[in-house]
Design a protein around this motif. Structure first.
Motif, PDB file in Angstrom:
ATOM      1  N   SER A 150       2.672 -13.319  10.211  1.00  0.00           N
ATOM      2  CA  SER A 150       1.338 -12.727  10.093  1.00  0.00           C
ATOM      3  C   SER A 150       1.431 -11.395   9.343  1.00  0.00           C
ATOM      4  CB  SER A 150       0.759 -12.492  11.493  1.00  0.00           C
ATOM      5  OG  SER A 150       1.521 -11.498  12.161  1.00  0.00           O
ATOM      6  N   GLU A 151       0.278 -10.836   9.035  1.00  0.00           N
ATOM      7  CA  GLU A 151       0.254  -9.513   8.396  1.00  0.00           C
ATOM      8  C   GLU A 151       0.899  -8.480   9.310  1.00  0.00           C
ATOM      9  OE1 GLU A 151      -3.467  -8.258   6.686  1.00  0.00           O
ATOM     10  OE2 GLU A 151      -3.930 -10.301   6.020  1.00  0.00           O
ATOM     11  N   ARG A 161       4.056  -6.068   8.321  1.00  0.00           N
ATOM     12  CA  ARG A 161       4.057  -4.605   8.517  1.00  0.00           C
ATOM     13  C   ARG A 161       5.274  -4.168   9.340  1.00  0.00           C
ATOM     14  NH1 ARG A 161      -0.851  -2.343   6.956  1.00  0.00           N
ATOM     15  NH2 ARG A 161      -2.537  -3.843   6.778  1.00  0.00           N
ATOM     16  N   ALA A 162       5.585  -4.919  10.398  1.00  0.00           N
ATOM     17  CA  ALA A 162       6.723  -4.577  11.254  1.00  0.00           C
ATOM     18  C   ALA A 162       8.040  -4.728  10.499  1.00  0.00           C
ATOM     19  CB  ALA A 162       6.722  -5.465  12.501  1.00  0.00           C
ATOM     20  N   ILE A 163       8.180  -5.793   9.715  1.00  0.00           N
ATOM     21  CA  ILE A 163       9.394  -6.006   8.922  1.00  0.00           C
ATOM     22  C   ILE A 163       9.545  -4.896   7.889  1.00  0.00           C
ATOM     23  CG2 ILE A 163      10.489  -7.524   7.213  1.00  0.00           C
ATOM     24  CD1 ILE A 163       9.122  -9.883   8.773  1.00  0.00           C
ATOM     25  N   GLU A 200      -0.850  -4.408  -0.634  1.00  0.00           N
ATOM     26  CA  GLU A 200       0.354  -5.220  -0.841  1.00  0.00           C
ATOM     27  C   GLU A 200       0.680  -6.118   0.353  1.00  0.00           C
ATOM     28  OE1 GLU A 200       3.052  -2.373  -3.696  1.00  0.00           O
ATOM     29  OE2 GLU A 200       2.844  -1.806  -1.568  1.00  0.00           O
ATOM     30  N   ILE A 201       0.089  -5.848   1.507  1.00  0.00           N
ATOM     31  CA  ILE A 201       0.419  -6.599   2.724  1.00  0.00           C
ATOM     32  C   ILE A 201       0.026  -8.061   2.620  1.00  0.00           C
ATOM     33  CG2 ILE A 201      -0.087  -6.829   5.200  1.00  0.00           C
ATOM     34  CD1 ILE A 201       1.800  -4.559   4.628  1.00  0.00           C
ATOM     35  N   GLU A 258       1.555 -13.801   2.078  1.00  0.00           N
ATOM     36  CA  GLU A 258       1.447 -15.113   1.429  1.00  0.00           C
ATOM     37  C   GLU A 258       2.772 -15.519   0.789  1.00  0.00           C
ATOM     38  OE1 GLU A 258      -1.807 -14.473  -1.231  1.00  0.00           O
ATOM     39  OE2 GLU A 258      -3.320 -14.667   0.357  1.00  0.00           O
ATOM     40  N   ASP A 259       3.445 -14.579   0.139  1.00  0.00           N
ATOM     41  CA  ASP A 259       4.730 -14.876  -0.503  1.00  0.00           C
ATOM     42  C   ASP A 259       5.778 -15.296   0.524  1.00  0.00           C
ATOM     43  OD1 ASP A 259       3.689 -14.308  -2.995  1.00  0.00           O
ATOM     44  OD2 ASP A 259       4.629 -12.328  -3.147  1.00  0.00           O
ATOM     45  N   LEU A 260       5.874 -14.553   1.623  1.00  0.00           N
ATOM     46  CA  LEU A 260       6.868 -14.889   2.647  1.00  0.00           C
ATOM     47  C   LEU A 260       6.585 -16.250   3.278  1.00  0.00           C
ATOM     48  CD1 LEU A 260       7.440 -11.444   4.396  1.00  0.00           C
ATOM     49  CD2 LEU A 260       9.030 -12.696   2.937  1.00  0.00           C
TER      50      LEU A 260
END
Length: 103
Positions: free
Chosen positions: A6-7, A11-13, A25-26, A31-33
């Motif tokens: 999730s978003e 953010r946590a990563i 950019e989030i 979506e890319d991940l």
């Protein structure tokens, strides 16, 4: 596309990896991940029943390092012999902080 992360996860990563991502950019990163994780799905279709896990690509190597044996090192004079500058038996290097000069 399946939502694997999730978003909030992104953010946590990013925070953990000390990567500064803007709010704009989030969503693309999320979506890319998720797309990358989806692309790995075919790996799950292999029949791996009875296949032993491999922890090293070469196989049953246990320790390929040499024995840790103490050997003679450099003398102080040998270590300093190629130093561009030295002072009182120490390397003299340019200062990168403060007013400059050698330290």
């Amino acid at each position: 596309m399946t939502q694997h992360v999730s978003e909030h996860d992104v953010r946590a990563i990013a925070e953990y990896a000390r990567i500064r991502l803007t709010d704009d950019e989030i969503l693309p990163m999320t979506e890319d991940l998720n797309s990358i994780i989806d692309s790995l799905h075919p790996i799950t279709e292999y029949d791996l029943e009875g296949v032993e896990p491999t922890f090293h690509p070469i196989g049953g190597l246990s320790n390929v390092m040499r024995d840790d044996v103490e050997e003679a090192g450099f003398t102080q004079e040998e270590a300093l012999s190629n130093a561009p500058k030295q002072l009182d038996g120490c390397f003299l290097i340019p200062s990168i902080l403060g007013e400059g000069g050698d330290r």
